[in-house]
Scaffold this motif. Structure first.
Motif, PDB file in Angstrom:
ATOM      1  N   UNK A 721       0.849  -0.314   0.093  1.00  0.00           N
ATOM      2  CA  UNK A 721      -0.089   0.014   0.083  1.00  0.00           C
ATOM      3  C   UNK A 721       0.670   1.500   0.050  1.00  0.00           C
ATOM      4  N   UNK A 722       1.138   1.678   0.916  1.00  0.00           N
ATOM      5  CA  UNK A 722       1.538   2.861   1.113  1.00  0.00           C
ATOM      6  C   UNK A 722       2.617   3.367   0.834  1.00  0.00           C
ATOM      7  N   UNK A 723       3.504   2.227   1.140  1.00  0.00           N
ATOM      8  CA  UNK A 723       5.313   1.872   0.745  1.00  0.00           C
ATOM      9  C   UNK A 723       5.464   2.196  -0.827  1.00  0.00           C
ATOM     10  N   UNK A 724       4.163   1.209  -1.615  1.00  0.00           N
ATOM     11  CA  UNK A 724       4.735   0.776  -2.921  1.00  0.00           C
ATOM     12  C   UNK A 724       4.083   2.478  -3.016  1.00  0.00           C
ATOM     13  N   UNK A 815      13.842   1.600  -7.664  1.00  0.00           N
ATOM     14  CA  UNK A 815      13.416   2.234  -9.345  1.00  0.00           C
ATOM     15  C   UNK A 815      12.849   0.718  -9.527  1.00  0.00           C
ATOM     16  N   UNK A 816      14.386  -0.311  -9.507  1.00  0.00           N
ATOM     17  CA  UNK A 816      13.836  -1.723  -9.805  1.00  0.00           C
ATOM     18  C   UNK A 816      12.735  -2.578  -9.400  1.00  0.00           C
ATOM     19  N   UNK A 817      12.966  -2.059  -7.999  1.00  0.00           N
ATOM     20  CA  UNK A 817      11.963  -2.916  -6.990  1.00  0.00           C
ATOM     21  C   UNK A 817       9.934  -1.746  -7.512  1.00  0.00           C
ATOM     22  N   UNK A 818      10.107  -0.775  -8.279  1.00  0.00           N
ATOM     23  CA  UNK A 818       9.313   0.309  -8.543  1.00  0.00           C
ATOM     24  C   UNK A 818       8.862  -0.646  -9.886  1.00  0.00           C
ATOM     25  N   UNK A 819      10.270  -0.508 -10.981  1.00  0.00           N
ATOM     26  CA  UNK A 819       9.431  -1.483 -12.394  1.00  0.00           C
ATOM     27  C   UNK A 819       8.710  -2.413 -12.832  1.00  0.00           C
ATOM     28  N   UNK A 822       7.805  -4.940  -7.716  1.00  0.00           N
ATOM     29  CA  UNK A 822       7.660  -6.531  -6.807  1.00  0.00           C
ATOM     30  C   UNK A 822       6.901  -5.438  -5.788  1.00  0.00           C
ATOM     31  N   UNK A 823       6.736  -6.389  -5.074  1.00  0.00           N
ATOM     32  CA  UNK A 823       5.923  -6.045  -3.194  1.00  0.00           C
ATOM     33  C   UNK A 823       7.260  -5.729  -2.321  1.00  0.00           C
ATOM     34  N   UNK A 853      12.853 -17.740 -10.095  1.00  0.00           N
ATOM     35  CA  UNK A 853      11.849 -16.279  -9.921  1.00  0.00           C
ATOM     36  C   UNK A 853       9.900 -17.482  -9.591  1.00  0.00           C
ATOM     37  N   UNK A 854      10.000 -18.087  -8.659  1.00  0.00           N
ATOM     38  CA  UNK A 854       8.656 -18.752  -7.957  1.00  0.00           C
ATOM     39  C   UNK A 854       8.460 -17.339  -6.956  1.00  0.00           C
ATOM     40  N   UNK A 855       6.899 -17.254  -6.581  1.00  0.00           N
ATOM     41  CA  UNK A 855       6.404 -15.911  -6.039  1.00  0.00           C
ATOM     42  C   UNK A 855       6.529 -16.198  -4.778  1.00  0.00           C
ATOM     43  N   UNK A 856       7.263 -15.576  -4.155  1.00  0.00           N
ATOM     44  CA  UNK A 856       7.798 -15.263  -2.887  1.00  0.00           C
ATOM     45  C   UNK A 856       6.621 -15.978  -1.642  1.00  0.00           C
TER      46      UNK A 856
END
Ligand SMILES: Nc1ncnc2c1ncn2[C@@H]1O[C@H](COP(=O)(O)OP(=O)(O)OP(=O)(O)O)[C@@H](O)[C@H]1O
Ligand SMILES: [Mg+2]
Length: 1076
Positions: A721-724, A815-819, A822-823, A853-856
């Protein structure tokens, strides 16, 4: 249809919203209405279906092993968080990484060289404007100019469009019959007539800017060495034009042309009417009368309900104010939104975004609206699952209606903001607005709307729902007006069943209900024992001639109830639509390579099936189709069906007042019973809630209390939420310093409700805290200290607050997380995992990459079956076993777990579980059959399908993550391939067909086998022939498939044409060439 005597209560109110100014922002304690942790998932009820006999059914082929069947039985419909469509991205990436150096050079050359010159100068090259999707309007003048050898089509190209024999026969017949009408028409209908092979048309003068000093340049630089380069452009143009030309049904008709002209005239009138905002609306709510005809033709809607008319003619609606409207289920809310969307697309010439909660509903809507798009000339673009391009393709003329899930809608809005195109969005419609209060998806919806409000003052927002309570908060957030009515076209009668008495819900009665009747049934002792709740008696009152839905608390319960009911249905039920039911079984088998769920095998012959997320999407779709057409008369389902696809029933039975272990919420109850009563079919709908004595009191409260309030989840969903939100605000440069970010926050729903939701902290404190957290996590960096003149006056009074003096920028990791979307809860773990991988990535097999690449988030959802784990481990090669050791799991640990021994050493459960899921995915990639993997791992096939989709999405996310970080360059090429493998786990040849909305693997196989091998085949197919050739395909579905395929083909053609225009356009910064 007339509203008749139904009472309409309307309330139109306006709430003015004031964003709180900084000065007045002090924490003010108010009643704490919200219990934190509202959305805690309910654990699965360890239930045995009481009536279905105690021994757990061995008959259920694949016993689900889930430990936490939650209320969210979501059909894997939570959409991916990846911003870009997988298919689009894979295409892009493939181009990006696989491009040969020559091709790169080629592109650059093309951009600057002379190619554009001559063609453009003489307007010889033409770009077809898709005037109508259904015909190619050939112009003699154009034809004369088309002797341009570069873009004429070679005969061989026709092979591409070879039609299946059934279609050819059909067209031959059509041609023969039309021969009788005269030669002219025959000529016009001839698909392959040479006149249609020429695709050059005159370029509209104004569509490409005339290059200025081009003549000289072109003649100077054109040398023989350019021929090769030209050739590729030639090919490019050729294929683009071929697709385009062929895509249009080459039927030339004068009447059609006249109709087109009439339509565009009407649109012009409507445009003017809208612009002048006078009361003098166009023939049909400012729209061409054709729209009215289409509603009659496609939806059988002859007349608007009175409330729909009132709502559409509200002054506030005509003034394009934001609007929230709320009516009971089946009230006809969609039509109002659709008319407003059409006004925006056709008259105001702006793009529209429609946000719907689930992938399945998006697909349903795409299928329904594609034919409108084709007839009226706008694009309908799908943003769900693996579909959708970010940013969206800029269309040349026609406007686009983007139909998106919540997650994809957010990605789309982000990409429009990033590219400075947000104001192209004229209208955003949100269906099921109450979803804003549902966990992380609610938070995403809130972010999306808040960003639109903040960045585009011209975009109108419309939200609708059947279950809203605290509308004032939402009004304040959206700065919207409110309209409501109690209208429902089919009366809904609510009943409660306690023992063998049935009571009608009656708000006037003292305890909220009045006795209605005693249940009439004759039960044997055996039946009494098996069915103490009298489900068999209740359903047999309506089936097989009428439809019935039975909502059950859990997935397993759905299967058990379906089987139990079937055990006691008389043999006569077998005869009802017997042949069609056999067809359903046959089709289920054919989409599953001969496999068939044993429960369905027993229940379908009696017209009964279960429906939940344990089924694969293909199976669900087939069952839904069979139910809608009355072949199946009873579905047992979980609560998700209520919010999912539109499957109404004469009678809705709620098996118990629970979803999993949680007692029903009022809004869930309303949604479920709202499925009762099919407009236009039933005169009345009934719902029956089955109650045990112990639940009676709580149920009586349930039926009488108001709906639950909608509360923001923006802060509660911290990392999602707020962080993203903050990361994207700064990443997209929407707001980069505290003052602006705070200002943004005060405009969110959370900002409106903050004093209720978190009274112990002020909004400013929460904002600063989150920024600090992101900075400490290395995702943001505090920047230059703002000087006073940069600080706005408003901020100035806060300059004592140190954080007000900073602006922020996003770090590489941020930026990597945003692009990569990624949670943020996992971004540092992902970084560490990838870094560790660099030290020794095992590439002998795909296992190591798959693990990465297995979803956490899926790893925490279910525990492994340790025996299977151990067995699978032992089947690995030594190199693969090395991967297991490298990620930190020992053979010893798995072995001990399998043999039930106690383990002292603490092991990270997330790693162990995630590795287990990697085993499943690895097996899937090797075997490609979900059925066999489902058996091997004892997991429901629906779950495996969702896991695969989630892994494909996450792989793509990781790829984007790596793209932003130089140190991970090596992963890029590897992940492109892996993403492709995970996305295209089905046979490659089916992919083009599966791109068409609503065509899933099973249907794609049928179509492929019948000779429809490409998108162009489907777009050119005749629905009448399709239904004769394809088993169990209704006329409605056939038409929808063809419409969707046509729409998609034209979207692709249009995109290519746009690309061609772009390629041929002289760069704006082209250096001036001196005249010789
Ligand atoms: N004016 C009309 N005349 C006849 N049928 C209509 C009219 N308006 C809508 N309908 C039909 O009524 C049915 C229910 O409409 P719709 O799906 O819009 O309901 P809704 O209000 O969105 O309900 P829910 O809250 O359940 O989603 C649809 O089949 C729709 O085609
Ligand atoms: Mg609706």
């Amino acid at each position: 249809m007339d509203e008749g005597s139904s009472r309409i209560r309307r309330r139109v109110s306006v709430r003015k919203r004031n964003r709180p100014s900084l000065e007045i922002l002090l924490p003010a304690p108010t009643a704490d209405e919200l219990k934190p942790g509202d959305d805690e998932k309910a654990e699965e009820e360890e239930e045995e279906e009481m009536g279905a006999g105690s021994p757990r059914r061995k008959t259920v082929g694949v016993q689900p092993v889930e430990n936490n069947e939650s209320e969210e039985d979501m059909f894997g419909d939570y959409d991916s968080f990846a911003e870009n469509s997988l298919i689009a991205q894979v295409d892009d990436l493939e181009q990006k990484y696989m491009q040969l150096p020559e091709n790169k050079k080629h592109d650059t050359d093309l951009a600057t060289e002379d190619l554009c010159s001559e063609n453009i100068r003489h307007n010889q090259l033409s770009i077809t404007t898709i005037g109508s999707f259904t015909e190619l309007i050939t112009d003699e003048h154009t034809k004369n100019q088309s002797g341009h050898e570069d873009i004429s089509i070679e005969p061989g190209a026709d092979l591409l469009y070879e039609l299946p024999s059934s279609q050819v026969l059909y067209f031959e017949n059509l041609q023969n019959s039309s021969n009788e009408l005269g030669n002219q028409s025959t000529k016009e209908r001839d698909w392959n007539s040479s006149s249609h092979k020429t695709v050059s048309e005159e370029l509209p003068q104004n569509s490409i800017e005339q290059p200025q000093q081009n003549d000289e340049f072109s003649s100077k630089v054109r040398t023989s060495s350019d021929v090769n380069r030209r050739k590729s452009l030639k090919d490019h143009l050729k294929s683009a034009m071929t697709v385009n030309a062929k895509a249009q049904m080459p039927i030339f008709s004068r009447t059609k042309q006249l109709k087109e002209t009439h339509l565009s005239e009407e649109i012009n009138v409507a445009k003017k009417a809208i612009e002048s905002s006078s009361d003098d609306v166009g023939p049909f709510y400012s729209l061409p009368s054709k729209v009215r005809d289409l509603y009659v033709q496609f939806k059988g809607i002859e007349k608007l309900y009175e409330w729909q008319h009132t709502c559409l003619t509200l002054t506030s609606v005509q003034e394009r104010k934001n609007l929230i409207y709320s009516l009971p289920t089946s009230g006809g809310k969609t039509l109002v939104a659709e008319i407003l969307m059409l006004q925006e697309l056709l008259c105001r010439r702006k793009d529209v975004l429609m946000i719907l909660p689930y992938v399945a509903i998006v697909q349903e809507k795409i299928s329904g609206l594609s034919s409108f798009g084709i007839e009226l000339g706008f694009f309908v673009e799908e943003y769900a699952g693996s579909k959708g391009k970010f940013p969206p393709i800029k269309r040349r003329e026609k406007k686009s209606l983007y139909i998106a899930t919540i997650e994809k809608g957010h990605g789309l809005v982000n990409s429009l903001i990033e590219t400075g195109r947000i104001s192209s969005l004229g209208l955003v419609v949100v269906d099921e607005l109450h979803m804003i209060a549902e966990g992380s998806r609610g938070a995403i919806l809130e972010m999306t709307l808040a960003k639109i409000l903040y960045t585009s003052k011209t975009t109108q927002i419309i939200g609708m729902s059947a279950t809203l309570n605290n509308v004032e908060d939402l009004q304040e957030f959206l700065q919207a007006e409110y309209y409501t009515s109690q209208f429902r076209p089919v009366e809904l009668k609510e009943y409660l069943k306690i023992n063998d008495s049935i009571y009608e819900v009656d708000s006037k009665a003292e305890n909220g209900m009045t006795f209605s009747r005693l249940l009439n049934y004759k039960y044997s002792d055996a039946l009494k024992k098996m069915d103490p709740d009298h489900l068999v008696a209740l359903v047999t009152e309506v089936i097989p001639n009428n439809s019935c839905l039975v909502f059950c608390p859990t997935k397993k319960n759905c299967e058990n109830v379906a089987e139990m009911i079937c055990k006691f249905l008389s043999k006569d039920y077998l005869k009802h639509r017997e042949k069609e039911k056999q067809e359903v079984i046959k089709n289920l088998k054919s989409i599953s390579s001969g496999n068939l769920c044993p429960v369905l095998k027993r229940t379908i012959p009696l017209g009964v099936a279960y429906h939940h997320s344990g089924l694969m999407s293909d199976e669900r779709k087939l069952l839904e189709e069979a139910y809608s057409t009355g072949v199946l008369c009873l579905l047992t389902c979980t609560s998700t069906l209520a919010a999912g696809v539109n499957l109404p029933a004469r009678r809705v039975i709620l098996r118990a007042p629970y979803v999993a272990k949680e007692f029903l919420k009022r809004s869930q109850y309303k949604q479920m019973i709202g499925r009762a009563g099919r407009a236009g079919i039933d005169s009345v709908g009934e719902s029956i809630l089955i109650l045990q004595e112990k639940d009676k009191q709580q149920a009586l409260e349930l039926i009488s209390r108001p709906l639950e309030n909608c509360y923001s989840h923006l802060v509660q969903e911290f990392t999602k939420g707020i962080q993203t939100l903050f990361l994207s605000l700064i990443g997209l440069k929407i707001a980069t310093h505290l003052g602006d970010i705070y200002h943004f926050m005060s405009g969110t729903l959370f900002g409106v409700q903050q004093k209720i939701l978190l009274k112990e902290k002020s909004l400013l404190e929460i904002t600063v805290e989150s920024l600090r957290y992101l900075t400490e996590k290395g995702l943001l960096q505090k920047d230059t200290i703002l000087t006073e003149n940069v600080l706005t006056q408003k901020d100035a009074c806060y300059k004592s607050e140190e954080w007000f003096q900073y602006s922020f920028h996003i770090t590489k990791l941020g930026r990597a997380s945003f692009k990569g979307t990624i949670d943020l809860a996992y971004c540092d773990i992902l970084y560490r995992d990838l870094q560790k991988g660099l030290e020794g990535l095992v590439l002998e097999s795909l296992l190591h990459l798959i693990y990465l690449t297995t979803p956490y988030d899926m790893a925490s959802q279910r525990d492994p079956d340790w025996m299977i784990y151990f067995k699978q481990f032992n089947q690995l090669s030594p190199a693969e076993q090395n991967v297991v050791a490298l990620v930190g799991v020992s053979e010893n640990y798995i072995g001990k777990k399998a043999s039930g021994q106690a383990i002292k050493k603490t092991v990270d459960k997330n790693i162990v579980n995630r590795l287990y899921l990697s085993f499943v995915l690895y097996a899937l990639l090797k075997e490609t059959s979900i059925w066999s993997v489902s058996e091997k791992f004892n997991m429901p096939r629906g779950y495996i399908q969702s896991l695969l989709t989630a892994a494909a999405t996450f792989s793509c996310c990781v790829l984007h993550f790596c793209e932003e970080l130089e140190e991970f360059w090596v992963y890029k090429a590897l992940l492109v391939e892996l993403t492709k493998k995970l996305t295209y786990c089905v046979k490659a040849e089916l992919i083009p067909l599966m791109e068409v909305t609503g065509v899933l693997e099973g249907r794609a196989k049928q179509l492929y086998n019948a000779g429809y091998k490409s998108l162009a085949h489907l777009a050119n197919a005749n629905p009448e022939v399709l239904i004769k050739t394809i088993d169990h395909l209704s006329r409605r579905q056939a038409k929808q498939i063809v419409s969707s395929a046509k729409m998609l083909l034209h979207e692709k053609a249009e995109a290519l044409q746009g690309e061609v225009e772009e390629l041929l356009r002289l760069p704006a910064d082209f250096p001036p060439v001196e005249k010789a």
